[in-house]
Motif scaffolding. Structure first.
Motif, PDB file in Angstrom:
ATOM      1  N   PRO A 181       0.829  -1.217   0.000  1.00 31.23           N
ATOM      2  CA  PRO A 181       0.000   0.000   0.000  1.00 31.23           C
ATOM      3  C   PRO A 181       0.856   1.256   0.000  1.00 31.23           C
ATOM      4  O   PRO A 181       1.928   1.261   0.593  1.00 31.23           O
ATOM      5  N   ILE A 182       0.373   2.310  -0.667  1.00 32.51           N
ATOM      6  CA  ILE A 182       0.954   3.635  -0.428  1.00 32.51           C
ATOM      7  C   ILE A 182       0.639   3.915   1.034  1.00 32.51           C
ATOM      8  O   ILE A 182      -0.537   3.867   1.430  1.00 32.51           O
ATOM      9  N   PHE A 183       1.655   4.146   1.815  1.00 34.69           N
ATOM     10  CA  PHE A 183       1.483   4.160   3.267  1.00 34.69           C
ATOM     11  C   PHE A 183       0.343   5.097   3.676  1.00 34.69           C
ATOM     12  O   PHE A 183       0.342   6.279   3.340  1.00 34.69           O
ATOM     13  N   GLY A 184      -0.650   4.539   4.365  1.00 35.07           N
ATOM     14  CA  GLY A 184      -1.749   5.347   4.904  1.00 35.07           C
ATOM     15  C   GLY A 184      -2.854   5.674   3.913  1.00 35.07           C
ATOM     16  O   GLY A 184      -3.878   6.228   4.301  1.00 35.07           O
ATOM     17  N   ASP A 185      -2.687   5.330   2.634  1.00 34.54           N
ATOM     18  CA  ASP A 185      -3.662   5.765   1.623  1.00 34.54           C
ATOM     19  C   ASP A 185      -4.763   4.757   1.333  1.00 34.54           C
ATOM     20  O   ASP A 185      -5.770   5.111   0.731  1.00 34.54           O
ATOM     21  N   ILE A 186      -4.531   3.507   1.697  1.00 33.22           N
ATOM     22  CA  ILE A 186      -5.501   2.471   1.309  1.00 33.22           C
ATOM     23  C   ILE A 186      -5.555   1.433   2.424  1.00 33.22           C
ATOM     24  O   ILE A 186      -4.518   1.103   3.026  1.00 33.22           O
ATOM     25  N   ASN A 187      -6.735   0.949   2.676  1.00 29.80           N
ATOM     26  CA  ASN A 187      -6.952  -0.044   3.719  1.00 29.80           C
ATOM     27  C   ASN A 187      -6.413  -1.403   3.216  1.00 29.80           C
ATOM     28  O   ASN A 187      -6.816  -1.871   2.152  1.00 29.80           O
ATOM     29  N   MET A 188      -5.553  -2.001   4.013  1.00 30.48           N
ATOM     30  CA  MET A 188      -4.970  -3.284   3.582  1.00 30.48           C
ATOM     31  C   MET A 188      -6.068  -4.344   3.405  1.00 30.48           C
ATOM     32  O   MET A 188      -5.945  -5.237   2.563  1.00 30.48           O
ATOM     33  N   ALA A 189      -7.131  -4.268   4.216  1.00 27.52           N
ATOM     34  CA  ALA A 189      -8.223  -5.245   4.094  1.00 27.52           C
ATOM     35  C   ALA A 189      -8.866  -5.135   2.708  1.00 27.52           C
ATOM     36  O   ALA A 189      -9.282  -6.152   2.134  1.00 27.52           O
ATOM     37  N   ASP A 190      -8.923  -3.931   2.168  1.00 29.56           N
ATOM     38  CA  ASP A 190      -9.491  -3.763   0.823  1.00 29.56           C
ATOM     39  C   ASP A 190      -8.586  -4.407  -0.230  1.00 29.56           C
ATOM     40  O   ASP A 190      -9.066  -4.930  -1.242  1.00 29.56           O
ATOM     41  N   ILE A 191      -7.290  -4.356   0.008  1.00 26.84           N
ATOM     42  CA  ILE A 191      -6.356  -5.015  -0.936  1.00 26.84           C
ATOM     43  C   ILE A 191      -6.576  -6.533  -0.883  1.00 26.84           C
ATOM     44  O   ILE A 191      -6.634  -7.201  -1.922  1.00 26.84           O
ATOM     45  N   VAL A 192      -6.728  -7.066   0.334  1.00 28.04           N
ATOM     46  CA  VAL A 192      -6.963  -8.513   0.467  1.00 28.04           C
ATOM     47  C   VAL A 192      -8.269  -8.898  -0.236  1.00 28.04           C
ATOM     48  O   VAL A 192      -8.314  -9.890  -0.976  1.00 28.04           O
ATOM     49  N   ASP A 193      -9.323  -8.085  -0.039  1.00 28.57           N
ATOM     50  CA  ASP A 193     -10.603  -8.371  -0.711  1.00 28.57           C
ATOM     51  C   ASP A 193     -10.414  -8.393  -2.233  1.00 28.57           C
ATOM     52  O   ASP A 193     -10.926  -9.271  -2.917  1.00 28.57           O
ATOM     53  N   PHE A 194      -9.657  -7.419  -2.719  1.00 29.66           N
ATOM     54  CA  PHE A 194      -9.412  -7.344  -4.163  1.00 29.66           C
ATOM     55  C   PHE A 194      -8.657  -8.594  -4.627  1.00 29.66           C
ATOM     56  O   PHE A 194      -8.999  -9.201  -5.652  1.00 29.66           O
ATOM     57  N   MET A 195      -7.636  -8.982  -3.848  1.00 28.95           N
ATOM     58  CA  MET A 195      -6.840 -10.159  -4.223  1.00 28.95           C
ATOM     59  C   MET A 195      -7.718 -11.407  -4.267  1.00 28.95           C
ATOM     60  O   MET A 195      -7.597 -12.237  -5.172  1.00 28.95           O
ATOM     61  N   GLN A 196      -8.599 -11.514  -3.277  1.00 30.49           N
ATOM     62  CA  GLN A 196      -9.467 -12.698  -3.236  1.00 30.49           C
ATOM     63  C   GLN A 196     -10.460 -12.694  -4.403  1.00 30.49           C
ATOM     64  O   GLN A 196     -10.614 -13.683  -5.108  1.00 30.49           O
ATOM     65  N   LYS A 197     -11.060 -11.534  -4.615  1.00 23.59           N
ATOM     66  CA  LYS A 197     -12.066 -11.415  -5.680  1.00 23.59           C
ATOM     67  C   LYS A 197     -11.476 -11.785  -7.042  1.00 23.59           C
ATOM     68  O   LYS A 197     -12.149 -12.347  -7.903  1.00 23.59           O
ATOM     69  N   HIS A 198     -10.191 -11.453  -7.224  1.00 22.09           N
ATOM     70  CA  HIS A 198      -9.579 -11.659  -8.536  1.00 22.09           C
ATOM     71  C   HIS A 198      -8.620 -12.848  -8.573  1.00 22.09           C
ATOM     72  O   HIS A 198      -7.804 -12.962  -9.485  1.00 22.09           O
ATOM     73  N   ASN A 199      -8.720 -13.715  -7.559  1.00 17.82           N
ATOM     74  CA  ASN A 199      -7.891 -14.947  -7.526  1.00 17.82           C
ATOM     75  C   ASN A 199      -6.415 -14.647  -7.769  1.00 17.82           C
ATOM     76  O   ASN A 199      -5.784 -15.281  -8.625  1.00 17.82           O
ATOM     77  N   MET A 200      -5.889 -13.711  -7.031  1.00 14.64           N
ATOM     78  CA  MET A 200      -4.496 -13.314  -7.284  1.00 14.64           C
ATOM     79  C   MET A 200      -3.531 -14.226  -6.533  1.00 14.64           C
ATOM     80  O   MET A 200      -2.782 -13.805  -5.650  1.00 14.64           O
ATOM     81  N   ASN A 201      -3.551 -15.509  -6.941  1.00 16.83           N
ATOM     82  CA  ASN A 201      -2.647 -16.480  -6.333  1.00 16.83           C
ATOM     83  C   ASN A 201      -1.211 -16.156  -6.701  1.00 16.83           C
ATOM     84  O   ASN A 201      -0.928 -15.719  -7.811  1.00 16.83           O
ATOM     85  N   GLY A 202      -0.316 -16.380  -5.742  1.00 15.23           N
ATOM     86  CA  GLY A 202       1.106 -16.166  -6.010  1.00 15.23           C
ATOM     87  C   GLY A 202       1.566 -14.735  -5.814  1.00 15.23           C
ATOM     88  O   GLY A 202       2.752 -14.439  -5.948  1.00 15.23           O
TER      89      GLY A 202
END
Ligand SMILES: C[S@@+](CC[C@H](N)C(=O)[O-])C[C@H]1O[C@@H](n2cnc3c(N)ncnc32)[C@H](O)[C@@H]1O
Ligand SMILES: Nc1nc2[nH]cc(C(=O)O)c2c(=O)[nH]1
Ligand code: SF4
Ligand SMILES: [Mg+2]
Length: 221
Positions: A181-202
């Protein structure tokens, strides 16, 4: 050749595959980009204070720390005159493991052919940085499983672009892929949700550990 060194210190590496391990950092002055979020803009200013150090002086400093992992950063390390000579000295020492943080706009071509090359952590600058147009896509072909592409993301738009580039260039099969994350700019949980939604394995999500341990604005850590 003398290098403009703006800071040198021992810390834990806060980023990348060696996150959490001791590392000795050499930070060089000056950069060709101007990322919107840069946390080391001070190192790129014209009148920044620096120490001139030769290859041998840098090597001796590194050895005196007794730390194995070396991170060359900046500013933009690959723009430093004489960097190949410094890398040739460092790469001869089997007790060192050298990594270079680079911004994706400088060709890796001349740096990959040295014996025992360093590990590259190359950013792909996303739309939020305002520097995406400077990216050299050609660099992807030089990366191996020793190297890393890092996508520093501050928005869903950034994450969508990161996913597009990762898929288009099949990056997960070629190299290590990190999202930070750009420090402080985005919620890490939202990144995880995005990764899960888009099957970002690896793909590995990573925060900047040093900004959690110390004051995020502290230098020399
Ligand atoms: C300061 S740069 C120096 C090396 C090189 N110029 C580059 O951009 O990779 C080192 C790393 O810090 C990251 N970085 C800089 N500011 C950041 C911020 N505010 N949040 C997260 N990462 C940041 C960069 O994206 C890069 O991966
Ligand atoms: N602790 C710590 N780890 C880092 N890894 C990469 C850094 C950088 O600025 O390139 C960095 C940094 O500035 N501090
Ligand atoms: S390329 Fe690296 S040092 Fe240069 S402005 Fe961007 S983050 Fe900062
Ligand atoms: Mg840093």
């Amino acid at each position: 050749m003398d290098f403009k060194v703006v800071e040198k210190f021992v810390s834990i590496n806060g980023e990348g595959r060696l996150s959490g391990q001791l590392a000795v950092f050499i930070r060089f002055a000056g950069c060709n980009l101007d990322c919107s979020y840069c946390d080391t803009q001070w190192a790129n200013e014209e009148n920044v204070k620096y120490e001139l150090m030769s290859e041998q002086e840098i090597y001796q400093y590194i050895k005196a720390t007794k730390v194995k992992n070396v991170t060359l950063t900046g500013g933009e390390p690959l723009l430093q005159n004489g960097l190949i000579e410094l890398l040739n000295i460092l790469s001869k020492d089997d007790n060192l493991s050298v990594e270079i943080e680079t911004n994706g706009s400088v060709s890796l071509k001349e740096f990959i052919n040295i014996k025992n090359p360093p590990k590259f952590t190359m950013d792909y600058k996303l739309p939020s940085s305002n520097m995406e147009q400077k990216m050299l896509i050609d660099n992807f072909k030089y990366l191996t499983k020793n190297d890393t592409v890092k996508f520093v993301s501050g928005s869903t738009n950034d994450l969508e672009k990161a996913k597009y580039i990762i898929d288009q260039h099949n990056l997960v099969s070629k190299t290590n892929v990190y999202i930070s994350p750009i420090f402080g700019d985005i919620n890490m949980a939202d990144i995880v949700d995005f990764m899960q939604k888009h099957n970002m394995n690896g793909v590995t999500l990573q925060a900047q550990l040093h900004k959690i341990i110390w004051d995020p604005n502290e230098r020399g850590v």
